[in-house]
Design an enzyme around this catalytic site. Structure first.
Site, mmCIF file in Angstrom:
data_model
loop_
_atom_site.group_PDB
_atom_site.id
_atom_site.type_symbol
_atom_site.label_atom_id
_atom_site.label_comp_id
_atom_site.label_asym_id
_atom_site.label_seq_id
_atom_site.Cartn_x
_atom_site.Cartn_y
_atom_site.Cartn_z
ATOM 1 N N SER A 89 2.945 34.364 -45.921
ATOM 2 C CA SER A 89 3.867 33.168 -46.111
ATOM 3 C C SER A 89 5.154 33.719 -45.073
ATOM 4 O O SER A 89 5.353 34.609 -44.543
ATOM 5 C CB SER A 89 4.433 33.383 -47.568
ATOM 6 N N TYR B 246 8.367 35.899 -55.145
ATOM 7 C CA TYR B 246 7.398 35.439 -54.182
ATOM 8 C C TYR B 246 7.599 36.199 -53.151
ATOM 9 O O TYR B 246 6.592 36.764 -52.385
ATOM 10 C CB TYR B 246 7.486 33.972 -53.948
HETATM 11 C C1 GCO Z 1 9.382 27.600 -50.745
HETATM 12 C C2 GCO Z 1 7.997 27.232 -50.098
HETATM 13 C C3 GCO Z 1 7.422 28.407 -49.317
HETATM 14 C C4 GCO Z 1 5.969 27.929 -49.040
HETATM 15 C C5 GCO Z 1 5.380 28.972 -48.067
HETATM 16 C C6 GCO Z 1 6.227 29.311 -46.854
HETATM 17 O O1 GCO Z 1 9.722 27.443 -52.013
HETATM 18 O O2 GCO Z 1 10.091 28.439 -49.792
HETATM 19 O O3 GCO Z 1 7.061 26.881 -51.397
HETATM 20 O O4 GCO Z 1 7.200 29.733 -50.436
HETATM 21 O O5 GCO Z 1 5.416 27.356 -49.840
HETATM 22 O O6 GCO Z 1 5.163 30.068 -48.672
HETATM 23 O O7 GCO Z 1 5.376 30.215 -45.995
#
Ligand code: GCO
Length: 264
Positions: A147, A160
């Site tokens: 990501s 995340y």
């Molecule tokens: C957020 C997004 C990101 C994208 C992706 C970017 O809330 O910033 O959901 O997480 O989905 O992962 O690479």
């Protein structure tokens, strides 16, 4: 340059979380390059059946398996079933993931752990059990879906980012340990794409929507189909000497510091 380099005919590709979104887009790319697609999801059998029907309607050989990538016993059983029914898995795309958007100081520990479990521990679990047959056969391709948050932080996505940053390093360690078995492990780092996962922050008028358009040199959200080519490349002979890299498909976000909102 032979187009055969990108031919996946007869290869078996397990793509976790491939009933929709980026997983489906990448799996369709692999399928159209000739791979047999093992469709995975954990929400409902109906969703898997519907996805398999969609793949088949596009001429892709697809078979569905419902299992929870975070549950090692389900993973072990599923991989055993897949390999006895279809044959050894040649390509693994660890795509399944979740996100919870909460300021860190407000986030419940249980929620933080769930994100780490699914986005980081699960790729380890699935890879650990798929790689066994790859090692025996001295060949395999593993692609971990990272990501922007493998490289950058953002308010409210701390769990995340921790998971995706860890997944980037896990990718490098898988490459380190398994390259000697002719197994190539790499990552794909999607930028900001128009999917159900980003739908809440993409609505017209949402400040984040304008921010991303301005922050992305290509000045648009990505189309999931933009990921297919990179997935085919990392799943094919064309990447047989590529190991431990994350290929960012991000419209240029990581290339730039950005620009003032009033600058074109
Ligand atoms: C957020 C997004 C990101 C994208 C992706 C970017 O809330 O910033 O959901 O997480 O989905 O992962 O690479």
């Amino acid at each position: 340059m032979s187009i055969e380099l990108f031919n996946l005919k007869g290869k078996i590709a397990l793509v976790t979380g491939s009933t929709h979104g980026l997983g489906m887009a990448m799996a369709k790319g692999l399928g159209k390059a000739g791979a047999i697609i093992v469709v995975n999801g954990n929400s409902s059998q109906q969703k898997i059946d519907d996805a398999v029907a969609l793949y088949k309607s596009e001429g892709i050989h697809a078979v569905g398996y419902k299992f929870n990538v975070a549950d090692e016993s389900q993973v072990i059983n599923a991989i055993s079933d897949i390999q006895s029914q279809l044959g050894p898995i040649d390509i693994l795309v660890n795509n399944a993931g979740i996100i919870k958007r909460t300021p860190l100081e407000e986030m419940e520990v249980a929620d933080f752990k769930q994100v780490i479990d699914i986005d980081l521990v699960s790729p380890f679990i699935v890879s650990k059990h798929v790689v066994k047959s790859m090692i025996l056969r001295k060949q395999g391709k593993i692609i971990n879906i990272c990501s922007m948050m493998s490289e950058l932080g953002r308010n409210t996505v701390g769990a995340y980012a921790a998971a995706k940053g860890g997944l980037k390093m896990l990718t490098q360690n898988m490459a380190t340990e398994w390259a000697k078995h002719n197994i190539q492990t790499n990552g794909i780092g999607p930028g900001y794409f128009a999917t159900s996962q980003t739908a809440p922050i993409r609505v017209d008028g949402h400040p984040f929507n304008e921010f991303i358009i301005n922050r992305t040199p290509a000045a648009k959200w990505g189309d999931p189909d933009d990921l297919a080519g990179t997935a085919i490349f990392l799943a094919s002979k064309a990447s047989d000497f590529v190991n431990g890299h994350v290929v960012y498909v991000d419209g240029g976000i990581l290339a730039t510091i950005g620009k003032p909102s009033n600058e074109n």
